[in-house]
Scaffold this motif. Structure first.
Motif, PDB file in Angstrom:
ATOM      1  N   VAL A 279       5.526 -12.763  -2.774  1.00 32.97           N
ATOM      2  CA  VAL A 279       5.778 -14.156  -3.159  1.00 32.97           C
ATOM      3  C   VAL A 279       6.010 -14.256  -4.662  1.00 32.97           C
ATOM      4  O   VAL A 279       6.895 -14.993  -5.127  1.00 32.97           O
ATOM      5  CB  VAL A 279       4.600 -15.060  -2.727  1.00 32.97           C
ATOM      6  CG1 VAL A 279       4.720 -16.446  -3.349  1.00 32.97           C
ATOM      7  CG2 VAL A 279       4.547 -15.180  -1.209  1.00 32.97           C
ATOM      8  N   LEU A 280       5.245 -13.499  -5.433  1.00 35.28           N
ATOM      9  CA  LEU A 280       5.368 -13.565  -6.890  1.00 35.28           C
ATOM     10  C   LEU A 280       6.693 -13.002  -7.386  1.00 35.28           C
ATOM     11  O   LEU A 280       7.295 -13.555  -8.315  1.00 35.28           O
ATOM     12  CB  LEU A 280       4.203 -12.817  -7.549  1.00 35.28           C
ATOM     13  CG  LEU A 280       2.829 -13.498  -7.460  1.00 35.28           C
ATOM     14  CD1 LEU A 280       1.749 -12.582  -8.002  1.00 35.28           C
ATOM     15  CD2 LEU A 280       2.825 -14.824  -8.211  1.00 35.28           C
ATOM     16  N   VAL A 281       7.154 -11.916  -6.775  1.00 40.66           N
ATOM     17  CA  VAL A 281       8.419 -11.328  -7.230  1.00 40.66           C
ATOM     18  C   VAL A 281       9.603 -11.815  -6.410  1.00 40.66           C
ATOM     19  O   VAL A 281      10.750 -11.475  -6.706  1.00 40.66           O
ATOM     20  CB  VAL A 281       8.368  -9.782  -7.200  1.00 40.66           C
ATOM     21  CG1 VAL A 281       7.279  -9.268  -8.104  1.00 40.66           C
ATOM     22  CG2 VAL A 281       8.185  -9.254  -5.782  1.00 40.66           C
ATOM     23  N   GLN A 282       9.320 -12.621  -5.360  1.00 35.68           N
ATOM     24  CA  GLN A 282      10.370 -13.241  -4.539  1.00 35.68           C
ATOM     25  C   GLN A 282      11.325 -12.215  -3.943  1.00 35.68           C
ATOM     26  O   GLN A 282      12.523 -12.471  -3.822  1.00 35.68           O
ATOM     27  CB  GLN A 282      11.160 -14.251  -5.372  1.00 35.68           C
ATOM     28  CG  GLN A 282      10.517 -15.613  -5.467  1.00 35.68           C
ATOM     29  CD  GLN A 282      10.571 -16.362  -4.153  1.00 35.68           C
ATOM     30  OE1 GLN A 282      11.601 -16.834  -3.723  1.00 35.68           O
ATOM     31  NE2 GLN A 282       9.431 -16.470  -3.496  1.00 35.68           N
ATOM     32  N   SER A 283      10.785 -11.066  -3.579  1.00 35.61           N
ATOM     33  CA  SER A 283      11.653 -10.043  -2.997  1.00 35.61           C
ATOM     34  C   SER A 283      10.803  -8.982  -2.323  1.00 35.61           C
ATOM     35  O   SER A 283      10.030  -8.290  -2.994  1.00 35.61           O
ATOM     36  CB  SER A 283      12.529  -9.406  -4.073  1.00 35.61           C
ATOM     37  OG  SER A 283      13.220  -8.298  -3.551  1.00 35.61           O
ATOM     38  N   SER A 284      10.948  -8.859  -1.015  1.00 31.57           N
ATOM     39  CA  SER A 284      10.239  -7.785  -0.314  1.00 31.57           C
ATOM     40  C   SER A 284      10.838  -6.437  -0.687  1.00 31.57           C
ATOM     41  O   SER A 284      10.140  -5.415  -0.690  1.00 31.57           O
ATOM     42  CB  SER A 284      10.318  -7.997   1.200  1.00 31.57           C
ATOM     43  OG  SER A 284      11.657  -7.936   1.647  1.00 31.57           O
ATOM     44  N   SER A 285      12.129  -6.436  -1.008  1.00 29.37           N
ATOM     45  CA  SER A 285      12.770  -5.182  -1.422  1.00 29.37           C
ATOM     46  C   SER A 285      12.104  -4.639  -2.683  1.00 29.37           C
ATOM     47  O   SER A 285      11.840  -3.439  -2.796  1.00 29.37           O
ATOM     48  CB  SER A 285      14.261  -5.413  -1.677  1.00 29.37           C
ATOM     49  OG  SER A 285      14.902  -5.884  -0.519  1.00 29.37           O
ATOM     50  N   THR A 286      11.807  -5.541  -3.633  1.00 34.22           N
ATOM     51  CA  THR A 286      11.162  -5.114  -4.875  1.00 34.22           C
ATOM     52  C   THR A 286       9.743  -4.634  -4.621  1.00 34.22           C
ATOM     53  O   THR A 286       9.338  -3.558  -5.086  1.00 34.22           O
ATOM     54  CB  THR A 286      11.149  -6.274  -5.890  1.00 34.22           C
ATOM     55  OG1 THR A 286      12.489  -6.669  -6.170  1.00 34.22           O
ATOM     56  CG2 THR A 286      10.470  -5.856  -7.185  1.00 34.22           C
TER      57      THR A 286
ATOM     58  N   ILE B  34       8.340  -0.833  -4.999  1.00 33.74           N
ATOM     59  CA  ILE B  34       7.248  -0.494  -5.920  1.00 33.74           C
ATOM     60  C   ILE B  34       6.188   0.329  -5.198  1.00 33.74           C
ATOM     61  O   ILE B  34       5.717   1.362  -5.700  1.00 33.74           O
ATOM     62  CB  ILE B  34       6.624  -1.773  -6.510  1.00 33.74           C
ATOM     63  CG1 ILE B  34       7.598  -2.451  -7.476  1.00 33.74           C
ATOM     64  CG2 ILE B  34       5.316  -1.453  -7.228  1.00 33.74           C
ATOM     65  CD1 ILE B  34       7.134  -3.811  -7.952  1.00 33.74           C
ATOM     66  N   VAL B  35       5.820  -0.121  -4.007  1.00 31.82           N
ATOM     67  CA  VAL B  35       4.788   0.592  -3.242  1.00 31.82           C
ATOM     68  C   VAL B  35       5.278   1.982  -2.855  1.00 31.82           C
ATOM     69  O   VAL B  35       4.526   2.965  -2.938  1.00 31.82           O
ATOM     70  CB  VAL B  35       4.393  -0.225  -1.989  1.00 31.82           C
ATOM     71  CG1 VAL B  35       3.388   0.550  -1.149  1.00 31.82           C
ATOM     72  CG2 VAL B  35       3.807  -1.562  -2.391  1.00 31.82           C
ATOM     73  N   VAL B  36       6.540   2.078  -2.447  1.00 29.67           N
ATOM     74  CA  VAL B  36       7.107   3.385  -2.095  1.00 29.67           C
ATOM     75  C   VAL B  36       7.095   4.312  -3.308  1.00 29.67           C
ATOM     76  O   VAL B  36       6.764   5.504  -3.203  1.00 29.67           O
ATOM     77  CB  VAL B  36       8.545   3.208  -1.548  1.00 29.67           C
ATOM     78  CG1 VAL B  36       9.281   4.540  -1.515  1.00 29.67           C
ATOM     79  CG2 VAL B  36       8.514   2.606  -0.153  1.00 29.67           C
ATOM     80  N   THR B  37       7.421   3.774  -4.475  1.00 26.72           N
ATOM     81  CA  THR B  37       7.406   4.575  -5.704  1.00 26.72           C
ATOM     82  C   THR B  37       5.991   5.031  -6.034  1.00 26.72           C
ATOM     83  O   THR B  37       5.777   6.179  -6.461  1.00 26.72           O
ATOM     84  CB  THR B  37       7.977   3.756  -6.877  1.00 26.72           C
ATOM     85  OG1 THR B  37       9.292   3.314  -6.541  1.00 26.72           O
ATOM     86  CG2 THR B  37       8.041   4.590  -8.145  1.00 26.72           C
TER      87      THR B  37
ATOM     88  N   THR C 282      16.276  -5.034   6.230  1.00 28.24           N
ATOM     89  CA  THR C 282      15.642  -4.972   4.907  1.00 28.24           C
ATOM     90  C   THR C 282      14.867  -3.677   4.698  1.00 28.24           C
ATOM     91  O   THR C 282      14.558  -3.312   3.564  1.00 28.24           O
ATOM     92  CB  THR C 282      14.704  -6.183   4.710  1.00 28.24           C
ATOM     93  OG1 THR C 282      14.366  -6.300   3.325  1.00 28.24           O
ATOM     94  CG2 THR C 282      13.424  -6.028   5.514  1.00 28.24           C
ATOM     95  N   THR C 283      14.541  -2.968   5.782  1.00 32.32           N
ATOM     96  CA  THR C 283      13.825  -1.693   5.631  1.00 32.32           C
ATOM     97  C   THR C 283      14.711  -0.618   5.020  1.00 32.32           C
ATOM     98  O   THR C 283      14.206   0.398   4.531  1.00 32.32           O
ATOM     99  CB  THR C 283      13.305  -1.197   6.995  1.00 32.32           C
ATOM    100  OG1 THR C 283      14.419  -0.985   7.879  1.00 32.32           O
ATOM    101  CG2 THR C 283      12.369  -2.203   7.629  1.00 32.32           C
ATOM    102  N   ALA C 284      16.022  -0.851   5.046  1.00 36.64           N
ATOM    103  CA  ALA C 284      16.943   0.142   4.472  1.00 36.64           C
ATOM    104  C   ALA C 284      16.703   0.315   2.982  1.00 36.64           C
ATOM    105  O   ALA C 284      16.867   1.419   2.442  1.00 36.64           O
ATOM    106  CB  ALA C 284      18.388  -0.278   4.726  1.00 36.64           C
ATOM    107  N   THR C 285      16.304  -0.767   2.306  1.00 38.78           N
ATOM    108  CA  THR C 285      16.073  -0.683   0.857  1.00 38.78           C
ATOM    109  C   THR C 285      14.951   0.295   0.540  1.00 38.78           C
ATOM    110  O   THR C 285      15.069   1.127  -0.367  1.00 38.78           O
ATOM    111  CB  THR C 285      15.726  -2.076   0.298  1.00 38.78           C
ATOM    112  OG1 THR C 285      16.775  -2.984   0.624  1.00 38.78           O
ATOM    113  CG2 THR C 285      15.568  -2.020  -1.213  1.00 38.78           C
ATOM    114  N   ALA C 286      13.846   0.185   1.289  1.00 42.85           N
ATOM    115  CA  ALA C 286      12.719   1.092   1.060  1.00 42.85           C
ATOM    116  C   ALA C 286      13.097   2.531   1.402  1.00 42.85           C
ATOM    117  O   ALA C 286      12.677   3.472   0.712  1.00 42.85           O
ATOM    118  CB  ALA C 286      11.519   0.645   1.889  1.00 42.85           C
TER     119      ALA C 286
ATOM    120  N   LEU D 128       6.245   6.284   4.388  1.00 43.09           N
ATOM    121  CA  LEU D 128       5.878   4.871   4.250  1.00 43.09           C
ATOM    122  C   LEU D 128       7.062   3.968   4.592  1.00 43.09           C
ATOM    123  O   LEU D 128       6.894   2.936   5.262  1.00 43.09           O
ATOM    124  CB  LEU D 128       5.401   4.593   2.825  1.00 43.09           C
ATOM    125  CG  LEU D 128       4.982   3.148   2.549  1.00 43.09           C
ATOM    126  CD1 LEU D 128       3.806   2.743   3.428  1.00 43.09           C
ATOM    127  CD2 LEU D 128       4.641   2.953   1.079  1.00 43.09           C
ATOM    128  N   ALA D 129       8.254   4.353   4.145  1.00 47.11           N
ATOM    129  CA  ALA D 129       9.440   3.553   4.462  1.00 47.11           C
ATOM    130  C   ALA D 129       9.678   3.505   5.969  1.00 47.11           C
ATOM    131  O   ALA D 129      10.054   2.462   6.521  1.00 47.11           O
ATOM    132  CB  ALA D 129      10.662   4.135   3.746  1.00 47.11           C
TER     133      ALA D 129
END
Length: 576
Positions: free
Chosen positions: A133-140, A144-147, A396-400, A418-419
């Motif tokens: 919600v804070l970054v307004q993007s599940s991709s972001t 981050i979590v994947v990184t 959207t899972t493609a981004t991760a 994780l992805a």
């Protein structure tokens, strides 16, 4: 024997003429007079299905030469203007994301860096919701979590609930977008339901699959088996930007955000090494002298203004374009079904289309937000919006996955695992909630009321509530995406004992209330007489009307001094 009473003086008499066919019995006549409305008449009054988008314009044959030229120009210019507005709408979502990153990006990064707290799966879930919600993007947030997993800061198991929470947090954008349709009651009903069907699906998936994952670790075990069975190679060029190629030239003229700073904060680097969220360069908001938070507020206001203006104009253009035969064929194509018992395959085609479109735009928020106006104006039915939304969850899972492919060696395996957990979480959710109701609906329509799509049922309930009490939309937004996650997150600090001691009784009470509500609607005879309605409780415990009255009274003083607020008060909170 009939008795005729005298008519009182001054009474108004009405003569009713009824022609009775001698061959028609009295019972047949009564049945014909009490016959239920036809299906066409029901659809005409069904707020969820706009039977026909009215074409109130002048017909082509009645136009003069000038009118025909203007009409032809309209056919060309309106679609171009619509594309331009959609472009600005997408850019406004990018600005909105940048604003939230400036306002809450550092907080999100610091929260994700608390690895000790993330060992609590419920806390991890709520962190995923709040961070997204804070970054307004599940991709972001997922990237981050994947990184972090790839860097060895976070293990795969505790990261899985965060990914689940990111799924919930990403649906806040289209819920915000639906608020722009609050000017029309029925449009708002459809828009809010079309937006929250995404929320309901994600929450239902988490309610079932998070406990299952905690107990069995099925996602972890499944993805580990897949990863170990393949010789996976790294790909440094895995990052693809498709939609960004179009929008970035414009958005970079306004603001440039360094997303890597949030990742560095999440990795626990000190403040002097993370740098500023604002990139160096020549753009509109460079070197303004404002702090990150102040600039975030400015961009937030700017993005919301652009978003609302674009949405209003998009809806007006859609109303203008989608009229008459155009509306008929557009609705027919979008909501088309395969014939016969193969009708259930239409939903799976929509899921595939949603996944493909989301992969192209690289954002489920943008895709689902673009669906909301179509649902609002009645072109897209919520029953078709639902599978498109499910496809967006897969896309959207493609981004991760792409983010994970930039890692090396063992880091690649962990991040890709994780992805894949994110991918199979969404696949499992679809298998859990979609196939059976869809199959029953196509093969046994008479049984469909016993096997409905739960997310659609809940979304329509929310749509009806917000149509009647429009302030409820804001309450829902803050409650589900801010207050509830923050409360659960706060309880997680006190440990499992406190969280279970407070949460389990509340959850049990909620389940009991839901069961009683279902029985009141479907099987009231099995309930005690007193429990067949909630009327024995005080009004504030079973109705929103008392709160509606309070809202009216709160806004009335402002309406006395401000014409705009007075109109808003009458328009939004008038009791009907």
């Amino acid at each position: 024997m009939y008795r005729t009473d005298p008519v009182p003086a001054g009474a108004v008499t009405v003569a009713v003429a009824v022609t009775i066919n001698p061959s028609e019995s009295q019972a047949d006549l009564v049945r014909s007079m009490e016959a239920p409305p036809t299906k066409a008449r029901q659809e005409e009054h069904d707020p969820w299905h706009v039977a026909k988008l009215k074409d109130e314009g002048t017909k082509w044959r009645d136009l003069d030469t000038k009118g025909k030229i203007l009409r032809a120009l309209g056919y060309v210019l309106k679609p171009l203007l619509l594309l331009g507005l959609i472009y600005l709408f997408i850019c406004s979502l990018d600005f909105l994301s940048s604003a939230f990153r400036l306002l809450g990006g550092r907080a999100a990064g610091e929260t994700l860096s608390n690895s000790e707290l993330l060992r609590n799966p419920v806390a991890g879930l709520m962190i995923g919701v709040l961070a997204t919600v804070l970054v307004q993007s599940s991709s972001t947030s997922t990237s981050i979590v994947v990184t972090m997993v790839g860097a060895g800061i976070l293990q795969v198991k505790p990261a899985i609930p965060i990914i689940m929470g990111a799924n919930i947090g990403t649906s806040v954008t289209n819920t915000i977008v639906s608020l722009a349709h609050s000017g029309d009651r029925d449009e708002f009903r459809r828009a809010f339901a079309g937006a929250t069907v995404h929320d309901m699906f994600n929450w239902l998936c988490v309610i079932v699959l998070l406990p299952l994952e905690v107990i069995s670790s099925y996602l972890f075990q499944l993805t580990a088996a897949i990863i170990n069975s393949y010789n996976i190679q790294t790909n440094e060029d895995a990052k693809q930007e498709i939609l960004k190629v179009i929008t970035k030239p414009f958005t970079d003229l306004v603001i440039k955000i360094d997303k890597k700073v949030i990742t560095k904060i999440a990795q626990g680097l000190p403040a002097n090494e993370t740098g500023s969220l604002l990139k160096e360069g020549d753009y509109l908001f460079a070197n303004t002298g404002l702090s990150e938070s102040q600039l975030g507020v400015v961009i937030l206001i700017l993005s919301l203004i652009i978003l609302c203006v674009c949405l209003v104009l998009i809806v007006k253009l859609l109303h203008s374009i989608l009229r008459g035969r155009v509306a008929y064929w557009t609705k027919k194509v979008i909501n088309a079904e395969f014939p016969g018992r193969a009708a259930f395959l239409s939903g799976y085609l929509a899921i595939a289309a949603g996944a493909g479109m989301t992969f192209i735009v690289q954002s489920s928020s943008i895709f689902t937000s673009a669906l909301t106006p179509l649902v609002a104006v009645g072109v897209l039915h919520i029953e078709r919006c639902y599978p498109l939304t499910l496809g967006a969850n897969i896309g959207t899972t493609a981004t991760a996955i792409l983010a994970s492919l930039t890692q090396d060696g063992q880091d690649l395996k962990n991040s890709l695992q994780l992805a894949l957990c994110h991918f199979f979480f969404n696949i499992t959710g679809i298998l859990l909630w979609y196939p059976i109701p869809s199959l029953v609906e196509s093969c046994k329509p008479s049984m469909s009321k016993w096997f409905p799509h739960p997310p659609i049922v809940l979304a329509k309930w929310l749509g009806n509530k917000t149509a009647k009490y429009r302030w409820f939309a804001m309450v829902y937004l803050f409650l589900m995406f801010f207050i509830l996650p923050a409360l659960v997150f706060g309880l997680s600090f006190a440990g499992w004992e406190v969280l279970v001691g407070v949460g389990v009784p509340i959850l049990a009470l909620f389940v009991i209330i839901c069961v009683i509500n279902v029985m009141q609607a479907q099987f009231p005879r099995f309930l005690p007489v007193k429990l067949r309605t909630w009327n024995f409780l005080p009004a504030p415990f079973h109705s929103l009307k008392p709160y509606d009255i309070v809202c009216v009274k709160v806004l009335e003083p402002c309406g006395k001094f401000c014409k705009c607020c007075r109109q808003v008060t009458c328009h939004f909170y008038h009791l009907r």
